[in-house]
Scaffold this motif. Sequence first.
Motif, short mmCIF file in Angstrom:
data_model
loop_
_atom_site.label_atom_id
_atom_site.label_comp_id
_atom_site.label_asym_id
_atom_site.label_seq_id
_atom_site.Cartn_x
_atom_site.Cartn_y
_atom_site.Cartn_z
N GLY A 10 -9.57 -13.93 -17.45
CA GLY A 10 -10.54 -14.97 -17.77
C GLY A 10 -9.78 -16.16 -18.31
N PRO A 11 -10.35 -17.35 -18.19
CA PRO A 11 -9.67 -18.52 -18.73
C PRO A 11 -9.55 -18.42 -20.25
N GLN A 12 -8.56 -19.10 -20.79
CA GLN A 12 -8.41 -19.15 -22.24
C GLN A 12 -9.71 -19.66 -22.85
N GLY A 13 -10.14 -18.98 -23.92
CA GLY A 13 -11.38 -19.38 -24.57
C GLY A 13 -12.62 -18.75 -23.97
N SER A 14 -12.43 -17.82 -23.03
CA SER A 14 -13.59 -17.19 -22.39
C SER A 14 -14.22 -16.11 -23.25
N GLY A 15 -13.51 -15.66 -24.28
CA GLY A 15 -14.05 -14.60 -25.13
C GLY A 15 -13.55 -13.22 -24.76
N LYS A 16 -12.44 -13.15 -24.01
CA LYS A 16 -11.88 -11.85 -23.61
C LYS A 16 -11.62 -10.95 -24.80
N SER A 130 -14.59 -23.65 -22.00
CA SER A 130 -13.28 -23.18 -22.46
C SER A 130 -12.63 -24.22 -23.36
N LEU A 131 -12.68 -25.48 -22.92
CA LEU A 131 -12.09 -26.56 -23.71
C LEU A 131 -12.74 -26.65 -25.08
N LYS A 132 -14.06 -26.57 -25.12
CA LYS A 132 -14.80 -26.67 -26.38
C LYS A 132 -14.41 -25.52 -27.32
N ARG A 133 -14.36 -24.30 -26.77
CA ARG A 133 -14.04 -23.14 -27.59
C ARG A 133 -12.59 -23.17 -28.10
#
Length: 200
Positions: A10-16, A130-133
């Motif tokens: 998952g992209p960085q910041g996706s909550g993995k 993702s950017l926001k997180r």
Amino acid sequence: MKPISIVFAGPQGSGKGTQVALLKEFLAKKGEAIVHGEAGATFRGIIGSGSYAGKQIADTIDKGYLLPDVIPIYAFTPELFEKITTGSEHIILEGFSRKEIQAQMIDEILKFFGRTDYAFVILEVPKEESLKRLTARAEIEKRVDDALQESIERRLKLYYEEIATVTRVFEGRGQRVIHVDGLGSVEEVHQRMLKALQLA
């Protein structure tokens, strides 16, 4: 319960990390043994050691570039060899399969451990989310790797360039590819994850 094997992406910041933690908690409540390899924590541990390798890893990550293929494989392989003791453990690998050759090597390693049937789970969120997180995480956790907008943009660009190829590798080797919507509350996403993995 038959042991399950999951490769998370998952992209960085996706909550993995959050979703993997909840999945581990779910399995642990059933008395199940779990072997978990997580790229970010592994690399932060090496960086924290103050070694030359740690400094090289930190410099690469801080600039938003991917590490050489051998480094992620080196990072999680000892975890499997040391902690798989009976073969009945669940295996969860998080954040390692960023490139085609890494996906191929993960497939071969899992099959070495008798895991011929595993799931490749992609936790999906829009780039803007993702950017926001990541920006929020940088403020809260003081994570250097999340602090620079240019670095974040580069990491996300690399992820989206590679994920389609990595997905084809796992599909081509006969493995399940599961897409999970990462938007919504943490619990909502967790329930979607359990349903997608046929655990609930």
